[in-house]
Scaffold this motif. Structure first.
Motif, PDB file in Angstrom:
ATOM      1  N   MET A  59      -7.962  16.722 -16.308  1.00 11.76           N
ATOM      2  CA  MET A  59      -7.842  18.092 -15.798  1.00 11.76           C
ATOM      3  C   MET A  59      -7.937  18.107 -14.278  1.00 11.76           C
ATOM      4  O   MET A  59      -7.222  18.851 -13.601  1.00 11.76           O
ATOM      5  CB  MET A  59      -8.928  18.961 -16.437  1.00 11.76           C
ATOM      6  N   ILE A  60      -8.808  17.270 -13.709  1.00  6.91           N
ATOM      7  CA  ILE A  60      -8.937  17.187 -12.253  1.00  6.91           C
ATOM      8  C   ILE A  60      -7.625  16.712 -11.631  1.00  6.91           C
ATOM      9  O   ILE A  60      -7.153  17.269 -10.633  1.00  6.91           O
ATOM     10  CB  ILE A  60     -10.109  16.273 -11.863  1.00  6.91           C
ATOM     11  N   ARG A  61      -7.033  15.679 -12.224  1.00  9.34           N
ATOM     12  CA  ARG A  61      -5.762  15.176 -11.694  1.00  9.34           C
ATOM     13  C   ARG A  61      -4.686  16.249 -11.742  1.00  9.34           C
ATOM     14  O   ARG A  61      -3.966  16.470 -10.766  1.00  9.34           O
ATOM     15  CB  ARG A  61      -5.306  13.946 -12.490  1.00  9.34           C
ATOM     16  N   ALA A  62      -4.567  16.927 -12.882  1.00  9.87           N
ATOM     17  CA  ALA A  62      -3.526  17.940 -13.033  1.00  9.87           C
ATOM     18  C   ALA A  62      -3.760  19.116 -12.086  1.00  9.87           C
ATOM     19  O   ALA A  62      -2.813  19.636 -11.485  1.00  9.87           O
ATOM     20  CB  ALA A  62      -3.485  18.426 -14.482  1.00  9.87           C
ATOM     21  N   THR A  63      -5.015  19.531 -11.941  1.00 13.17           N
ATOM     22  CA  THR A  63      -5.315  20.660 -11.063  1.00 13.17           C
ATOM     23  C   THR A  63      -5.075  20.295  -9.609  1.00 13.17           C
ATOM     24  O   THR A  63      -4.518  21.096  -8.847  1.00 13.17           O
ATOM     25  CB  THR A  63      -6.770  21.119 -11.260  1.00 13.17           C
ATOM     26  N   GLY A  64      -5.503  19.103  -9.211  1.00 14.73           N
ATOM     27  CA  GLY A  64      -5.267  18.672  -7.836  1.00 14.73           C
ATOM     28  C   GLY A  64      -3.789  18.650  -7.491  1.00 14.73           C
ATOM     29  O   GLY A  64      -3.374  19.155  -6.438  1.00 14.73           O
ATOM     30  N   ARG A  65      -2.976  18.088  -8.392  1.00 14.00           N
ATOM     31  CA  ARG A  65      -1.530  18.045  -8.148  1.00 14.00           C
ATOM     32  C   ARG A  65      -0.944  19.451  -8.071  1.00 14.00           C
ATOM     33  O   ARG A  65      -0.109  19.749  -7.204  1.00 14.00           O
ATOM     34  CB  ARG A  65      -0.837  17.236  -9.245  1.00 14.00           C
ATOM     35  N   ALA A  66      -1.381  20.324  -8.982  1.00 12.64           N
ATOM     36  CA  ALA A  66      -0.841  21.677  -9.009  1.00 12.64           C
ATOM     37  C   ALA A  66      -1.204  22.454  -7.750  1.00 12.64           C
ATOM     38  O   ALA A  66      -0.384  23.212  -7.218  1.00 12.64           O
ATOM     39  CB  ALA A  66      -1.356  22.411 -10.249  1.00 12.64           C
TER      40      ALA A  66
END
Length: 268
Positions: free
Chosen positions: A204-211
């Motif tokens: 979730m951290i990876r996806a949120t950071g990218r978004a």
């Protein structure tokens, strides 16, 4: 910081979900040094062991709130404690949320699951100095409606802005279903000048950071809280190493500009 656990007493125990409780711990004698949002303590369950747990509320007089999920022997022992029980606490350890960096701009809080616990003291701090910040948006995701934490506080958080989503809806659930990043489309924030604070499962951290970066938020203004197996909490044992970082010392809160490359390496 204290390297030896100092005795604390459970003053209050609140059941948040079927496997999560919040313990309010008061010092028996001298309190620990003051905690800041995002930092953590090592909680010692007598005769069982100790685990790292981020502070989930900071009270006056050295009284601390810690939200614990029952997942292993130590956390199960802590989860089962009742008011009056003894707990050893050492800390504070690690880096905290840099709320000062967000002053004057919008604040975006994105949490997944129990990742909302380390973010709650940050929300408290922003609400306590509401005029010092721009818009505040709290976005939270959980597996099911029954797994949502601090549901009684969302009414207060919604006065600025708050939204929740779940992976699996229950009967009667009328809210959003899906990943927490889907909530970004409706959240009130201006990417330039926004500071984001993110905590949850690593995917979730990876996806949120990218978004967030895709939407124009500077990677340096995205703060993430990372987790590894912490044992000593002093940077000596190396169990919490993530590339060049020892997360008990250099984290758990780091900038996404530093974390992005580390999180992209499989099984690092």
């Amino acid at each position: 910081m204290s390297l030896v656990p100092l005795p604390h007493r459970v003053r209050d125990r609140r059941e948040e979900t079927h496997d999560v409780v919040t313990l309010t711990l008061e010092p028996v004698g001298e309190p620990l040094a003051p905690f800041a949002p995002g930092r953590f303590a090592m909680l010692y369950a007598c005769g069982v062991g100790e685990v790292p747990v981020s502070v989930s509320r900071i009270h006056d007089g050295g009284v601390l709130g810690h939200t614990v999920r029952s997942v292993g022997p130590v956390s199960r022992a802590l989860h089962g404690l009742r008011p009056g029980a003894s707990v050893g606490v050492r800390g504070p350890f690690g880096t905290g949320w840099d709320a000062a960096a967000a002053r004057g701009g919008d604040v975006l809080v994105v949490a997944g699951g129990i990742g909302l616990a380390p973010l709650r003291p940050l929300i408290d701090a922003v609400l306590a100095e509401r005029e010092a910040y721009g818009r505040l948006a709290v976005l939270a995701g959980a597996r099911t409606p029954a797994d949502l934490l601090y549901t009684e506080e969302f009414a207060n958080w919604r006065r600025p802005y708050a939204a929740v989503t779940v992976d699996r809806p229950a009967e009667g659930w009328a809210g959003r279903v899906g990943v927490v990043t889907a909530l970004l489309d409706e959240a009130p924030f201006t990417p330039v000048g926004t500071t984001a604070f993110v905590c949850g499962p690593e995917v979730m951290i990876r996806a949120t950071g990218r978004a967030l970066v895709h939407r124009g938020v500077s990677p340096a203004r995205v703060q993430v809280s990372l987790e590894r197996n912490m044992r000593c909490a002093t940077g000596h044992c190396g169990h919490c190493q993530l590339g060049p970082l020892l997360l008990c010392r250099d984290g758990p809160v780091v900038g996404y500009d530093q974390a992005e490359s580390l999180l992209s390496v499989r099984e690092l």
